[in-house]
Scaffold this active site. Sequence first.
Site, PDB file in Angstrom:
ATOM      1  CB  VAL A 160      -1.026  -0.090   1.040  1.00  0.00           C
ATOM      2  CG1 VAL A 160      -0.321   0.199   2.381  1.00  0.00           C
ATOM      3  CG2 VAL A 160      -1.819   1.340   0.846  1.00  0.00           C
ATOM      4  CE1 TYR A 161       3.312   1.710   4.410  1.00  0.00           C
ATOM      5  CE2 TYR A 161       5.570   0.618   4.507  1.00  0.00           C
ATOM      6  CZ  TYR A 161       4.461   0.949   5.085  1.00  0.00           C
ATOM      7  OH  TYR A 161       4.309   0.413   6.280  1.00  0.00           O
TER       8      TYR A 161
END
Length: 317
Positions: free
Chosen positions: A52-53
Amino acid sequence: MKNRQLGKSDLYVAPITLGGNVFGWTIDEAKSFEILDAFVAAGFNLIDTADVYSRWAPGNTGGESEKIIGNWTKSRSNRKDVIIATKVGADMGQGKKDLTKAYILKAVEDSLRRLQTDYIDLYQTHWDDVTTPVEETLETYSELVKSGKVRWIGASNLSPGRLLASIEASKAHNFPAYQTLQPEYNLYERKGFEKEYEKIALDNNLSVINYYALASGFLTGKYRNENDLSKSPRAGDVKKYLNDRGYKILEALDKVSERYNTKPASVAIAWLIARPGVAAPIASATSIEQLNALVEAANLQLDDEAIALLTAASDWK
């Protein structure tokens, strides 16, 4: 600087984990490469990221950090020299946290593609999906370990109850067991971990690789009042630390850092490294200067007096 074993795994890491949340967010690929190069040159080897980064940044869709790390390992031909930890379970656009078998099997392929590798050293449950039985998640990890796509697994942001249930399920069904725990833990945020997770980690040999080791930068000492919050786009959460307890902690950090002729950030992380069960605190860096403070932390041996001063100043009980 002595390497530390993660749980009962064959992963041995230097006592600092480089946080990859800033890659593709507050620093671009070129700067990320510079930080990564300096990190491994200083003798460190564990890099932490997540699928998700950094999906939260304008224009990003998630996976930016993994892509940068993958490009870096490919360009440096050093994949076998570093330990890559990534995570699964966060909302990547599906509208919810997800740890179902179908989702994990797709997500791991996406991470492997972005990382340009055929295996992940440490695959971590990022956020819990309470609608999915822990047995389903762990059985999926078992398949991934058997296939060679994942070497070891870790946990982050599970409730104490779900973490214990996972540990028991691994024993009962001979599933892979979590080797690491990634909680929020630093000199300011102590209560949650020490009250609810520390005993679980110690009793079950879970090596702690805690995030927010510097409390979003507050423990570096650069945020002393609200006017300082404009110094970084990452300072949004720092305001909650600007109180009597926070100032007391900064005062103790100032005293100890002056005594050791180092920076408050180095002292804050050295205190963590000395804590029971903590293997390699996670900290990110956006400049070589910040990275140097991490290097100093790994080589800083605080004496009992310094540790006692910091522990008392940050007492939550």
